[in-house]
Write a protein that holds these residues in place. Sequence first.
Motif, mmCIF file in Angstrom:
data_model
loop_
_atom_site.group_PDB
_atom_site.id
_atom_site.type_symbol
_atom_site.label_atom_id
_atom_site.label_comp_id
_atom_site.label_asym_id
_atom_site.label_seq_id
_atom_site.Cartn_x
_atom_site.Cartn_y
_atom_site.Cartn_z
ATOM 1 N N ALA A 127 0.834 -1.208 0.000
ATOM 2 C CA ALA A 127 0.000 0.000 0.000
ATOM 3 C C ALA A 127 0.863 1.250 0.000
ATOM 4 O O ALA A 127 0.590 2.205 -0.749
ATOM 5 C CB ALA A 127 -0.935 -0.009 1.210
ATOM 6 N N ALA A 128 1.912 1.276 0.804
ATOM 7 C CA ALA A 128 2.803 2.437 0.844
ATOM 8 C C ALA A 128 3.436 2.675 -0.518
ATOM 9 O O ALA A 128 3.540 3.820 -0.980
ATOM 10 C CB ALA A 128 3.871 2.247 1.914
ATOM 11 N N ASP A 129 3.836 1.594 -1.181
ATOM 12 C CA ASP A 129 4.407 1.721 -2.525
ATOM 13 C C ASP A 129 3.378 2.305 -3.498
ATOM 14 O O ASP A 129 3.693 3.177 -4.309
ATOM 15 C CB ASP A 129 4.908 0.360 -3.028
ATOM 16 N N TRP A 130 2.137 1.843 -3.423
ATOM 17 C CA TRP A 130 1.083 2.346 -4.306
ATOM 18 C C TRP A 130 0.861 3.848 -4.086
ATOM 19 O O TRP A 130 0.809 4.614 -5.034
ATOM 20 C CB TRP A 130 -0.223 1.573 -4.059
ATOM 21 N N TYR A 131 0.735 4.267 -2.841
ATOM 22 C CA TYR A 131 0.478 5.676 -2.545
ATOM 23 C C TYR A 131 1.652 6.566 -2.942
ATOM 24 O O TYR A 131 1.449 7.685 -3.414
ATOM 25 C CB TYR A 131 0.132 5.874 -1.059
ATOM 26 N N THR A 132 2.872 6.092 -2.758
ATOM 27 C CA THR A 132 4.020 6.913 -3.140
ATOM 28 C C THR A 132 4.202 6.946 -4.653
ATOM 29 O O THR A 132 4.581 7.972 -5.203
ATOM 30 C CB THR A 132 5.324 6.432 -2.458
ATOM 31 N N LEU B 285 6.720 9.050 1.859
ATOM 32 C CA LEU B 285 6.784 8.073 2.944
ATOM 33 C C LEU B 285 7.666 8.625 4.054
ATOM 34 O O LEU B 285 8.839 8.915 3.841
ATOM 35 C CB LEU B 285 7.348 6.745 2.437
ATOM 36 N N ASN B 286 7.107 8.758 5.264
ATOM 37 C CA ASN B 286 7.856 9.289 6.402
ATOM 38 C C ASN B 286 8.269 8.209 7.402
ATOM 39 O O ASN B 286 9.215 8.395 8.151
ATOM 40 C CB ASN B 286 7.033 10.353 7.131
ATOM 41 N N TYR B 287 7.525 7.093 7.435
ATOM 42 C CA TYR B 287 7.825 6.018 8.384
ATOM 43 C C TYR B 287 7.079 4.768 7.943
ATOM 44 O O TYR B 287 5.977 4.863 7.399
ATOM 45 C CB TYR B 287 7.369 6.402 9.804
ATOM 46 N N ASP C 149 6.588 0.425 9.365
ATOM 47 C CA ASP C 149 6.942 -0.824 10.031
ATOM 48 C C ASP C 149 5.930 -1.872 9.557
ATOM 49 O O ASP C 149 5.205 -1.632 8.601
ATOM 50 C CB ASP C 149 7.003 -0.666 11.562
ATOM 51 N N ASP C 150 5.869 -3.024 10.208
ATOM 52 C CA ASP C 150 4.971 -4.098 9.756
ATOM 53 C C ASP C 150 3.496 -3.775 9.942
ATOM 54 O O ASP C 150 2.645 -4.374 9.275
ATOM 55 C CB ASP C 150 5.277 -5.402 10.504
ATOM 56 N N GLU C 151 3.171 -2.867 10.843
ATOM 57 C CA GLU C 151 1.779 -2.570 11.182
ATOM 58 C C GLU C 151 1.228 -1.286 10.567
ATOM 59 O O GLU C 151 0.021 -1.111 10.482
ATOM 60 C CB GLU C 151 1.623 -2.491 12.700
ATOM 61 N N LYS C 152 2.124 -0.358 10.152
ATOM 62 C CA LYS C 152 1.632 0.917 9.629
ATOM 63 C C LYS C 152 2.687 1.604 8.783
ATOM 64 O O LYS C 152 3.881 1.332 8.902
ATOM 65 C CB LYS C 152 1.222 1.847 10.761
ATOM 66 N N ALA C 153 2.203 2.501 7.927
ATOM 67 C CA ALA C 153 3.067 3.419 7.189
ATOM 68 C C ALA C 153 2.491 4.814 7.393
ATOM 69 O O ALA C 153 1.268 4.982 7.435
ATOM 70 C CB ALA C 153 3.093 3.072 5.703
ATOM 71 N N ILE C 154 3.372 5.787 7.545
ATOM 72 C CA ILE C 154 2.942 7.173 7.713
ATOM 73 C C ILE C 154 3.400 7.947 6.486
ATOM 74 O O ILE C 154 4.597 8.003 6.185
ATOM 75 C CB ILE C 154 3.529 7.800 8.996
ATOM 76 N N ALA D 73 -1.415 15.810 0.617
ATOM 77 C CA ALA D 73 -2.515 16.782 0.691
ATOM 78 C C ALA D 73 -2.550 17.536 2.021
ATOM 79 O O ALA D 73 -3.602 17.700 2.625
ATOM 80 C CB ALA D 73 -3.851 16.099 0.406
ATOM 81 N N ASP D 74 -1.393 17.954 2.481
ATOM 82 C CA ASP D 74 -1.285 18.787 3.682
ATOM 83 C C ASP D 74 -1.744 18.075 4.954
ATOM 84 O O ASP D 74 -2.256 18.702 5.864
ATOM 85 C CB ASP D 74 -2.055 20.100 3.477
ATOM 86 N N GLN D 75 -1.576 16.754 4.997
ATOM 87 C CA GLN D 75 -1.894 16.007 6.208
ATOM 88 C C GLN D 75 -1.117 14.698 6.251
ATOM 89 O O GLN D 75 -0.467 14.326 5.278
ATOM 90 C CB GLN D 75 -3.389 15.734 6.331
ATOM 91 N N ALA D 76 -1.181 14.022 7.385
ATOM 92 C CA ALA D 76 -0.577 12.704 7.518
ATOM 93 C C ALA D 76 -1.627 11.648 7.167
ATOM 94 O O ALA D 76 -2.787 11.767 7.531
ATOM 95 C CB ALA D 76 -0.082 12.490 8.950
ATOM 96 N N LEU D 77 -1.197 10.643 6.455
ATOM 97 C CA LEU D 77 -2.056 9.523 6.094
ATOM 98 C C LEU D 77 -1.407 8.270 6.674
ATOM 99 O O LEU D 77 -0.277 7.936 6.322
ATOM 100 C CB LEU D 77 -2.172 9.421 4.573
#
Length: 139
Positions: free
Chosen positions: A21-26, A33-35, A37-42, A46-50
């Motif tokens: 998912a992180a690869d798709w969004y980036t 991509l700011n962070y 791990d196995d459970e989440k990506a930050i 659009a001016d916010q954290a996802l």
Amino acid sequence: MGEKLIRVGTTYLPVQDVALAADWYTTKLEAQLNYMDDEKAILAIADQALFLVKAKQGETSNFIDSNGSERFSLTFEVDGEEKLVELQKDLQAKDVEVGPIEDRGHPGRNFVFRDPDGNKFDVWSQLSPKFKERLKVEQ
């Protein structure tokens, strides 16, 4: 009465595979991509954290409205119809599932797209007046 809540800072989305998912969004939405791990990506977008959060199979951010239609819970804004058309074509070229541009009877136009996990998003061709003012965007 003044506003007590200033902005939405973070949105949480359920995904099955955080890294995919992180690869798709980036790649598709050019999020940063700011962070991860196995459970989440930050991500920053659009001016916010996802936050992309590993969730149970089949979970999405969508919901069914009172008329039985599946709805999105998040609308992105672009600055004008030209940018809307440009974004729709760009996403289509990147093989993103994209709907047609719609006239919904209010100012501006919209289209809907989905991520690989089935999360549905809306895009609107109108920037909010407060956002334009804050960024000093010409009206």
